[in-house]
Scaffold this motif. Sequence first.
Motif, PDB file in Angstrom:
ATOM      1  N   GLU A 106      38.656  37.684  49.780  1.00  0.00           N
ATOM      2  CA  GLU A 106      39.487  37.836  48.585  1.00  0.00           C
ATOM      3  C   GLU A 106      40.344  39.088  48.740  1.00  0.00           C
ATOM      4  N   SER A 107      41.362  39.200  47.921  1.00  0.00           N
ATOM      5  CA  SER A 107      42.222  40.383  47.942  1.00  0.00           C
ATOM      6  C   SER A 107      41.399  41.615  47.555  1.00  0.00           C
ATOM      7  N   ASP A 108      41.902  42.787  47.935  1.00  0.00           N
ATOM      8  CA  ASP A 108      41.208  44.025  47.577  1.00  0.00           C
ATOM      9  C   ASP A 108      41.027  44.136  46.068  1.00  0.00           C
ATOM     10  N   GLU A 109      42.079  43.786  45.316  1.00  0.00           N
ATOM     11  CA  GLU A 109      41.954  43.912  43.860  1.00  0.00           C
ATOM     12  C   GLU A 109      40.928  42.948  43.298  1.00  0.00           C
ATOM     13  N   SER A 124      46.663  42.518  38.909  1.00  0.00           N
ATOM     14  CA  SER A 124      47.645  41.503  38.523  1.00  0.00           C
ATOM     15  C   SER A 124      47.224  40.792  37.237  1.00  0.00           C
ATOM     16  N   GLU A 125      48.164  40.093  36.671  1.00  0.00           N
ATOM     17  CA  GLU A 125      47.896  39.289  35.470  1.00  0.00           C
ATOM     18  C   GLU A 125      46.762  38.297  35.727  1.00  0.00           C
ATOM     19  N   ARG A 126      46.759  37.673  36.888  1.00  0.00           N
ATOM     20  CA  ARG A 126      45.733  36.682  37.235  1.00  0.00           C
ATOM     21  C   ARG A 126      44.335  37.310  37.256  1.00  0.00           C
ATOM     22  N   THR A 127      44.200  38.411  37.953  1.00  0.00           N
ATOM     23  CA  THR A 127      42.900  39.066  38.057  1.00  0.00           C
ATOM     24  C   THR A 127      42.433  39.544  36.692  1.00  0.00           C
ATOM     25  N   TYR A 128      43.340  40.126  35.941  1.00  0.00           N
ATOM     26  CA  TYR A 128      43.017  40.573  34.576  1.00  0.00           C
ATOM     27  C   TYR A 128      42.500  39.393  33.744  1.00  0.00           C
ATOM     28  N   TRP A 129      43.196  38.262  33.781  1.00  0.00           N
ATOM     29  CA  TRP A 129      42.827  37.092  32.978  1.00  0.00           C
ATOM     30  C   TRP A 129      41.445  36.575  33.366  1.00  0.00           C
ATOM     31  N   ILE A 130      41.177  36.528  34.649  1.00  0.00           N
ATOM     32  CA  ILE A 130      39.876  36.051  35.124  1.00  0.00           C
ATOM     33  C   ILE A 130      38.751  36.925  34.591  1.00  0.00           C
ATOM     34  N   VAL A 131      38.896  38.236  34.726  1.00  0.00           N
ATOM     35  CA  VAL A 131      37.849  39.144  34.243  1.00  0.00           C
ATOM     36  C   VAL A 131      37.739  39.058  32.719  1.00  0.00           C
ATOM     37  N   LEU A 132      38.870  39.015  32.040  1.00  0.00           N
ATOM     38  CA  LEU A 132      38.886  38.947  30.581  1.00  0.00           C
ATOM     39  C   LEU A 132      38.107  37.743  30.050  1.00  0.00           C
ATOM     40  N   HIS A 133      38.194  36.614  30.751  1.00  0.00           N
ATOM     41  CA  HIS A 133      37.596  35.371  30.255  1.00  0.00           C
ATOM     42  C   HIS A 133      36.306  34.953  30.960  1.00  0.00           C
ATOM     43  N   HIS A 134      35.862  35.691  31.962  1.00  0.00           N
ATOM     44  CA  HIS A 134      34.711  35.218  32.731  1.00  0.00           C
ATOM     45  C   HIS A 134      33.442  35.077  31.880  1.00  0.00           C
ATOM     46  N   GLY A 135      33.282  35.913  30.861  1.00  0.00           N
ATOM     47  CA  GLY A 135      32.079  35.823  30.021  1.00  0.00           C
ATOM     48  C   GLY A 135      31.970  34.481  29.326  1.00  0.00           C
ATOM     49  N   LEU A 136      33.072  34.030  28.748  1.00  0.00           N
ATOM     50  CA  LEU A 136      33.085  32.715  28.109  1.00  0.00           C
ATOM     51  C   LEU A 136      32.869  31.613  29.144  1.00  0.00           C
ATOM     52  N   LYS A 154      33.706  52.001  47.916  1.00  0.00           N
ATOM     53  CA  LYS A 154      34.438  53.161  47.397  1.00  0.00           C
ATOM     54  C   LYS A 154      35.897  53.212  47.847  1.00  0.00           C
ATOM     55  N   PRO A 155      36.200  53.000  49.129  1.00  0.00           N
ATOM     56  CA  PRO A 155      37.619  53.060  49.526  1.00  0.00           C
ATOM     57  C   PRO A 155      38.489  52.030  48.807  1.00  0.00           C
ATOM     58  N   LEU A 156      37.958  50.842  48.575  1.00  0.00           N
ATOM     59  CA  LEU A 156      38.732  49.814  47.868  1.00  0.00           C
ATOM     60  C   LEU A 156      38.947  50.194  46.407  1.00  0.00           C
ATOM     61  N   VAL A 157      37.909  50.716  45.757  1.00  0.00           N
ATOM     62  CA  VAL A 157      38.033  51.128  44.363  1.00  0.00           C
ATOM     63  C   VAL A 157      39.069  52.236  44.249  1.00  0.00           C
ATOM     64  N   LYS A 158      39.002  53.212  45.128  1.00  0.00           N
ATOM     65  CA  LYS A 158      39.961  54.319  45.103  1.00  0.00           C
ATOM     66  C   LYS A 158      41.388  53.811  45.368  1.00  0.00           C
ATOM     67  N   LYS A 159      41.521  52.859  46.258  1.00  0.00           N
ATOM     68  CA  LYS A 159      42.833  52.285  46.567  1.00  0.00           C
ATOM     69  C   LYS A 159      43.428  51.579  45.344  1.00  0.00           C
ATOM     70  N   ILE A 160      42.636  50.770  44.673  1.00  0.00           N
ATOM     71  CA  ILE A 160      43.138  50.016  43.519  1.00  0.00           C
ATOM     72  C   ILE A 160      43.486  50.956  42.368  1.00  0.00           C
ATOM     73  N   PHE A 161      42.636  51.933  42.098  1.00  0.00           N
ATOM     74  CA  PHE A 161      42.892  52.847  40.981  1.00  0.00           C
ATOM     75  C   PHE A 161      43.969  53.888  41.303  1.00  0.00           C
ATOM     76  N   ALA A 162      44.410  53.940  42.544  1.00  0.00           N
ATOM     77  CA  ALA A 162      45.511  54.845  42.906  1.00  0.00           C
ATOM     78  C   ALA A 162      46.865  54.162  42.798  1.00  0.00           C
TER      79      ALA A 162
END
Length: 185
Positions: free
Chosen positions: A69-72, A104-116, A170-178
Amino acid sequence: MKTVNFTEMKNGTKEDYELLEKFEKNFERQTADRVLNYLSKQNTTLEGYKITRLEHSLQAATRAFKNKESDEMVVATLLHDIGDDLAPMNHSQYAASILRPYVSERTYWIVLHHGLFQTYYSAHHLGGDRNARDKFKDHKYYQDTIDFCEKYDQCSFDPDYKSMTLDDFKPLVKKIFAKEPYYYL
């Protein structure tokens, strides 16, 4: 440390807000470290599970990483349940709000709705509607969210699964949040 001159925001000056902006940018750059620190402390579980919250997150992210999967998406998978402790009734929205500026919008949407979407596996056992996710059937990320739950979330409660470590991510998290933020609100 220098501070602003006001006690009410409406009385702030340009210099006050420039000072705050400098401090806030520095604080924002440390978000990845705070997120990783918080996640590292999720070494307990809700009663009944065979693994900790942290191990669940590591298993899910390891599966996403191994699936290329993508880093994000790997980072989003690692953080998808970070809201469990503080927002058990809306953990998906909590996690999504942390990720929103950096994914991205896609990743955000997936996380936002995964609980349901995840209730597909359990709701019918408790008198609920396992197909509640179908209200989003025509949404462009509907199948992506089903796939996320199937491939990464619902299958990541195995005490014998060999996960990568939090240090590995950790490197991936730091990359995404940067990254330069996509969204501000």
